[in-house]
Write a protein that holds these residues in place. Structure first.
Motif, PDB file in Angstrom:
ATOM      1  N   GLN A   1       0.780  -1.148   0.144  1.00 55.32           N
ATOM      2  CA  GLN A   1      -0.046  -0.172   0.002  1.00 55.32           C
ATOM      3  C   GLN A   1       0.792   1.225  -0.035  1.00 55.32           C
ATOM      4  O   GLN A   1       0.490   2.091  -0.933  1.00 55.32           O
ATOM      5  N   ASN A   2       1.928   1.343   0.938  1.00 60.41           N
ATOM      6  CA  ASN A   2       2.515   2.720   0.906  1.00 60.41           C
ATOM      7  C   ASN A   2       3.610   2.666  -0.168  1.00 60.41           C
ATOM      8  O   ASN A   2       4.046   3.774  -0.533  1.00 60.41           O
ATOM      9  N   LEU A   3       4.133   1.562  -0.683  1.00 57.73           N
ATOM     10  CA  LEU A   3       4.894   1.731  -1.736  1.00 57.73           C
ATOM     11  C   LEU A   3       4.349   1.825  -3.230  1.00 57.73           C
ATOM     12  O   LEU A   3       4.879   2.775  -3.854  1.00 57.73           O
ATOM     13  N   ASP A   4       2.945   1.560  -3.117  1.00 58.70           N
ATOM     14  CA  ASP A   4       2.310   2.207  -4.313  1.00 58.70           C
ATOM     15  C   ASP A   4       1.898   3.684  -4.199  1.00 58.70           C
ATOM     16  O   ASP A   4       1.780   4.610  -5.077  1.00 58.70           O
ATOM     17  N   ILE A   5       1.772   4.173  -2.912  1.00 53.96           N
ATOM     18  CA  ILE A   5       1.495   5.566  -2.803  1.00 53.96           C
ATOM     19  C   ILE A   5       2.775   6.428  -3.128  1.00 53.96           C
ATOM     20  O   ILE A   5       2.684   7.452  -3.868  1.00 53.96           O
ATOM     21  N   TYR A   6       4.118   5.770  -2.777  1.00 48.17           N
ATOM     22  CA  TYR A   6       5.307   6.548  -3.066  1.00 48.17           C
ATOM     23  C   TYR A   6       5.419   6.515  -4.516  1.00 48.17           C
ATOM     24  O   TYR A   6       5.769   7.501  -5.129  1.00 48.17           O
ATOM     25  N   LYS A   7       4.981   5.449  -5.546  1.00 50.11           N
ATOM     26  CA  LYS A   7       5.137   5.489  -6.789  1.00 50.11           C
ATOM     27  C   LYS A   7       4.217   6.671  -7.411  1.00 50.11           C
ATOM     28  O   LYS A   7       4.739   7.263  -8.347  1.00 50.11           O
ATOM     29  N   GLU A   8       3.099   6.514  -6.839  1.00 49.90           N
ATOM     30  CA  GLU A   8       2.290   7.313  -7.388  1.00 49.90           C
ATOM     31  C   GLU A   8       2.692   9.057  -7.224  1.00 49.90           C
ATOM     32  O   GLU A   8       2.371   9.927  -8.071  1.00 49.90           O
ATOM     33  N   LEU A   9       3.314   9.036  -5.970  1.00 56.98           N
ATOM     34  CA  LEU A   9       3.649  10.548  -5.645  1.00 56.98           C
ATOM     35  C   LEU A   9       4.896  11.077  -6.337  1.00 56.98           C
ATOM     36  O   LEU A   9       5.436  12.171  -6.116  1.00 56.98           O
ATOM     37  N   GLY A  10       5.537  10.136  -6.915  1.00 61.47           N
ATOM     38  CA  GLY A  10       6.989  10.310  -7.816  1.00 61.47           C
ATOM     39  C   GLY A  10       8.121  10.166  -6.858  1.00 61.47           C
ATOM     40  O   GLY A  10       9.452  10.534  -7.167  1.00 61.47           O
ATOM     41  N   VAL A  11       8.026   9.528  -5.718  1.00 58.74           N
ATOM     42  CA  VAL A  11       9.087   9.282  -5.043  1.00 58.74           C
ATOM     43  C   VAL A  11      10.218   8.362  -5.653  1.00 58.74           C
ATOM     44  O   VAL A  11       9.795   7.209  -6.239  1.00 58.74           O
TER      45      VAL A  11
END
Length: 331
Positions: free
Chosen positions: A60-70
């Motif tokens: 879940q958190n890695l998907d959010i990071y990917k979406e945010l451009g981290v």
């Protein structure tokens, strides 16, 4: 380079700022741990995140990071089991960890807990805090120089612990899966069964290997000397908590000191005073004080260890960002 650093305690802020003088990152230091969707979304606008233990880079958190451009996911810990490494690789995140930091920090914690249990200082000070200054039979103790100390795991931390106990006059024996050279002056390497049978104090400094499961089991405890003290400042998953509780309650163990717990994220870092703990094993452990001493993962909470972790993490990020060789890259 904008870097979001999770789980930064107030006392660590000056260390982060001092280390950053050599790197010039745009830092945001937050006390929050990565354990919710909201905490993951804090990374909006950042190039990199720096985690600590109990910060969970799950799907879940890695998907959010990917979406945010981290772009980069780093941890300032030696362990990486709080990161879904396989999934992070699928998403293309370069990652790095800190393989080592001050071994003295963890070794000193282990020695401190062992000496508190040996000399019954937690028991004694809990009584004097209530203005009871009597000396009772529980307070009688052996001197450490008359004890045999067993060190399980003779890596950098285990060797420092062995040296400290040796310096205090104890007879030190140790076990490791490898034959360790150059320790003969302060530790005699023997088989595990001999360590358990002879040691008045056993301190664990072994790595956790998931495939091997817990090291400290009922069988392990059965082989220990009656009335011995057990210390775990390594990894919580190494210990069968229920088995240890049984050993303390029965008197097989005279005391247990730990800086780590299996499933510690449930309670560590939280103020739960006056509340019943949801995990019944944790509730039992706490109730066994002062025969059981729990510290909330403080082993690396020292000036030197934090400095090491931050400096190495910043250097890791520099190497990854500049496409240089990064020896600490998570592969």
């Amino acid at each position: 380079m904008k870097v979001l650093c999770y789980g930064v305690r107030d006392v660590e802020v000056p260390i982060f700022e001092a280390c950053n003088k050599n790197f010039g990152y745009d830092l945001k230091l937050v006390p929050d741990y990565l354990n919710t969707k909201e905490s993951a979304e804090m990374a909006k606008g950042f190039d990199a995140v720096l985690l600590r233990g109990n910060c969970f880079a799950n799907k879940q958190n890695l998907d959010i990071y990917k979406e945010l451009g981290v772009k980069y996911v780093l941890t300032r810990t030696a362990g990486t089991d709080h990161i879904d490494v396989a999934y992070a690789k699928e998403l293309g995140f370069p990652m790095a960890f800190v393989p080592r930091y001050s071994p003295n920090a963890i070794a000193e914690m282990a020695v401190t807990q062992a000496m508190m249990l040996l000399r019954h200082t937690a028991y004694s000070t809990s009584r004097t805090a209530k203005k009871n200054f009597e000396v009772d039979s529980v307070m009688f103790s052996k001197e450490v120089r008359n004890c045999t100390v067993g060190v399980v795991g003779l890596g950098r931390i285990g060797r420092v612990a062995a040296q400290i106990f040796h310096g205090m006059g104890a007879t030190v024996i140790g076990q490791d899966v490898f034959q360790i050279k150059g320790i003969e002056d302060f530790c005699t390497q023997v088989e595990l069964d001999e360590v358990l049978a002879k040691s008045d104090i056993v301190t664990i400094h072994a790595p956790y290997i998931k495939e091997n499961g817990a090291l400290v089991t009922r069988d392990f405890l059965k082989k220990m000397k009656d009335g011995a003290i057990l210390i775990n400042c390594a990894r919580g998953q190494l210990v069968d908590t229920e088995a240890v509780i049984e050993a303390v309650e029965s008197g097989k163990l005279d005391g247990y000191g730990c800086d780590v717990l299996d499933g510690e994220a449930e309670i560590f870092g939280k103020d739960l005073e006056g509340q019943k703990l949801e995990n019944p094993l944790f509730e039992k452990l706490v109730a066994l004080y002062p025969k059981v001493l729990i510290t909330p993962h403080l082993g690396s909470n020292t000036d030197e260890a934090v400095k090491n972790m931050v400096e190495i993490s910043f250097e890791n990020l520099k190497n990854l960002a500049e496409n240089k060789d990064c020896p600490n890259k998570i592969k």
